[in-house]
Design a protein around this motif. Sequence first.
Motif, PDB file in Angstrom:
ATOM      1  N   PRO A 145      19.296  53.098  50.455  1.00 53.78           N
ATOM      2  CA  PRO A 145      20.168  54.276  50.338  1.00 53.78           C
ATOM      3  C   PRO A 145      21.049  54.146  49.100  1.00 53.78           C
ATOM      4  O   PRO A 145      21.356  53.030  48.669  1.00 53.78           O
ATOM      5  CB  PRO A 145      21.022  54.213  51.618  1.00 53.78           C
ATOM      6  N   ASP A 146      21.424  55.266  48.526  1.00 49.22           N
ATOM      7  CA  ASP A 146      22.346  55.233  47.389  1.00 49.22           C
ATOM      8  C   ASP A 146      23.779  55.290  47.923  1.00 49.22           C
ATOM      9  O   ASP A 146      24.158  56.241  48.620  1.00 49.22           O
ATOM     10  CB  ASP A 146      22.071  56.401  46.440  1.00 49.22           C
ATOM     11  N   ILE A 147      24.536  54.265  47.605  1.00 49.07           N
ATOM     12  CA  ILE A 147      25.881  54.154  48.193  1.00 49.07           C
ATOM     13  C   ILE A 147      26.816  55.218  47.610  1.00 49.07           C
ATOM     14  O   ILE A 147      27.560  55.876  48.347  1.00 49.07           O
ATOM     15  CB  ILE A 147      26.429  52.722  48.000  1.00 49.07           C
ATOM     16  N   VAL A 148      26.762  55.420  46.299  1.00 49.48           N
ATOM     17  CA  VAL A 148      27.648  56.422  45.688  1.00 49.48           C
ATOM     18  C   VAL A 148      27.366  57.802  46.276  1.00 49.48           C
ATOM     19  O   VAL A 148      28.287  58.530  46.664  1.00 49.48           O
ATOM     20  CB  VAL A 148      27.497  56.429  44.148  1.00 49.48           C
ATOM     21  N   ALA A 150      31.500  55.439  39.109  1.00 50.44           N
ATOM     22  CA  ALA A 150      30.238  54.696  39.209  1.00 50.44           C
ATOM     23  C   ALA A 150      29.933  54.036  37.874  1.00 50.44           C
ATOM     24  O   ALA A 150      30.372  54.507  36.816  1.00 50.44           O
ATOM     25  CB  ALA A 150      29.109  55.623  39.622  1.00 50.44           C
ATOM     26  N   PHE A 151      29.203  52.965  37.925  1.00 47.58           N
ATOM     27  CA  PHE A 151      28.935  52.132  36.752  1.00 47.58           C
ATOM     28  C   PHE A 151      27.433  52.091  36.498  1.00 47.58           C
ATOM     29  O   PHE A 151      26.644  52.059  37.442  1.00 47.58           O
ATOM     30  CB  PHE A 151      29.438  50.703  36.997  1.00 47.58           C
ATOM     31  N   ALA A 152      27.054  52.038  35.237  1.00 46.30           N
ATOM     32  CA  ALA A 152      25.644  51.821  34.904  1.00 46.30           C
ATOM     33  C   ALA A 152      25.570  50.766  33.819  1.00 46.30           C
ATOM     34  O   ALA A 152      26.243  50.878  32.795  1.00 46.30           O
ATOM     35  CB  ALA A 152      25.000  53.115  34.431  1.00 46.30           C
ATOM     36  N   ASN A 156      31.282  49.266  41.623  1.00 45.44           N
ATOM     37  CA  ASN A 156      30.854  48.363  40.553  1.00 45.44           C
ATOM     38  C   ASN A 156      29.661  47.490  40.960  1.00 45.44           C
ATOM     39  O   ASN A 156      29.059  46.832  40.111  1.00 45.44           O
ATOM     40  CB  ASN A 156      32.038  47.490  40.116  1.00 45.44           C
ATOM     41  N   ALA A 157      29.303  47.461  42.243  1.00 47.34           N
ATOM     42  CA  ALA A 157      28.222  46.572  42.675  1.00 47.34           C
ATOM     43  C   ALA A 157      26.903  46.954  42.013  1.00 47.34           C
ATOM     44  O   ALA A 157      26.622  48.129  41.789  1.00 47.34           O
ATOM     45  CB  ALA A 157      28.075  46.641  44.196  1.00 47.34           C
ATOM     46  N   ALA A 158      26.120  45.936  41.706  1.00 45.54           N
ATOM     47  CA  ALA A 158      24.762  46.139  41.192  1.00 45.54           C
ATOM     48  C   ALA A 158      23.840  46.162  42.409  1.00 45.54           C
ATOM     49  O   ALA A 158      23.273  45.133  42.805  1.00 45.54           O
ATOM     50  CB  ALA A 158      24.397  45.024  40.227  1.00 45.54           C
ATOM     51  N   VAL A 159      23.754  47.325  43.010  1.00 42.16           N
ATOM     52  CA  VAL A 159      23.029  47.465  44.276  1.00 42.16           C
ATOM     53  C   VAL A 159      21.527  47.488  43.996  1.00 42.16           C
ATOM     54  O   VAL A 159      21.074  48.210  43.105  1.00 42.16           O
ATOM     55  CB  VAL A 159      23.435  48.802  44.963  1.00 42.16           C
ATOM     56  N   ALA A 160      20.763  46.719  44.771  1.00 38.71           N
ATOM     57  CA  ALA A 160      19.304  46.742  44.590  1.00 38.71           C
ATOM     58  C   ALA A 160      18.776  48.113  44.996  1.00 38.71           C
ATOM     59  O   ALA A 160      19.135  48.633  46.053  1.00 38.71           O
ATOM     60  CB  ALA A 160      18.654  45.666  45.458  1.00 38.71           C
TER      61      ALA A 160
HETATM   62  O1  C5P Z   1      21.342  54.701  39.178  1.00 39.97           O
HETATM   63  P1  C5P Z   1      21.956  53.376  38.928  1.00 39.97           P
HETATM   64  O2  C5P Z   1      21.507  52.306  39.902  1.00 39.97           O
HETATM   65  O3  C5P Z   1      21.930  52.915  37.507  1.00 39.97           O
HETATM   66  O4  C5P Z   1      23.518  53.630  39.251  1.00 39.97           O
HETATM   67  C1  C5P Z   1      24.423  52.587  39.244  1.00 39.97           C
HETATM   68  C2  C5P Z   1      25.640  52.987  40.048  1.00 39.97           C
HETATM   69  O5  C5P Z   1      25.227  53.450  41.326  1.00 39.97           O
HETATM   70  C3  C5P Z   1      26.594  51.843  40.320  1.00 39.97           C
HETATM   71  O6  C5P Z   1      27.897  52.380  40.406  1.00 39.97           O
HETATM   72  C4  C5P Z   1      26.097  51.303  41.652  1.00 39.97           C
HETATM   73  O7  C5P Z   1      27.140  50.653  42.362  1.00 39.97           O
HETATM   74  C5  C5P Z   1      25.626  52.567  42.334  1.00 39.97           C
HETATM   75  N1  C5P Z   1      24.471  52.405  43.234  1.00 39.97           N
HETATM   76  C6  C5P Z   1      24.641  52.735  44.567  1.00 39.97           C
HETATM   77  N2  C5P Z   1      23.591  52.609  45.444  1.00 39.97           N
HETATM   78  C7  C5P Z   1      22.391  52.197  45.011  1.00 39.97           C
HETATM   79  C8  C5P Z   1      22.187  51.885  43.639  1.00 39.97           C
HETATM   80  C9  C5P Z   1      23.256  52.001  42.779  1.00 39.97           C
HETATM   81  O8  C5P Z   1      25.734  53.132  44.944  1.00 39.97           O
HETATM   82  N3  C5P Z   1      21.389  52.078  45.882  1.00 39.97           N
END
Ligand code: C5P
Length: 218
Positions: A127-130, A145-147, A96-100
């Motif tokens: 890096p993309d956490i998901v 994952a959330f958007a 659910n985090a709003a990751v930068a």
């Molecule tokens: O692609 P977008 O950023 O919209 O995707 C949002 C989802 O991806 C959320 O679940 C967020 O926690 C995750 N995310 C992530 N790593 C990132 C950016 C977003 O895991 N760098």
Amino acid sequence: LGPGDWRGRRVLVSAGPTWEALDPARGLGNRASGRQGFALAQAAAERGAEVLLVAGPCALPTPVGVQRRDVESARDMLAAILEALGDRPYDLFLANAAVADHRPASASAIKGRKGEIPDSLPLVANPDIVASVHACPQRPHCIVAFAAETRPDVTTAARKLWRKGADVAVINDLEAGAMGGTENACTLAWGEQSLNLPRQSKLSLARALLRALDPCLS
Ligand code: C5P
């Protein structure tokens, strides 16, 4: 279904914003309050799950029965999550985090003076956490994952989340108050199915969302 029926399940929740430092005083962040993620952690703990909440900077109390790790940047958040996954398998990851998506290419340990701050700032992708969790040998059984988007096209937004490895996509409309407010609404999408959860408090939305995930966990 009800209190205690998730006993023995392990749930990992990421919540809040991340903070990408430029110097000790400045950085990049976003307006996520962490409320929805904390409500998800609370709702999972209410059902008896063992819950680890990895939280970016946010001033919220830890829900009862929830274990919490505070982190600052996206890279810190990823490291804390990968460390947790190395421990014992998780049934569910609620990302659910709003990751930068980006961070300043370099950070200084000393606060820059006004004249020293460049007019434009080189950024690098985080890096993309998901995607990293999906690629991990200890991948949780179910990744959600959330958007949060303004007037989202649910199908396009869900596909983007599925592509990076999510089993279930949850789409929030920013106009329904996702960021910072106390209420929220969302649409869940998995496979051919979708479900609208109407606007309600973030805690009751979290409880409804977990009920909707029951079939994905068995
Ligand atoms: O692609 P977008 O950023 O919209 O995707 C949002 C989802 O991806 C959320 O679940 C967020 O926690 C995750 N995310 C992530 N790593 C990132 C950016 C977003 O895991 N760098």
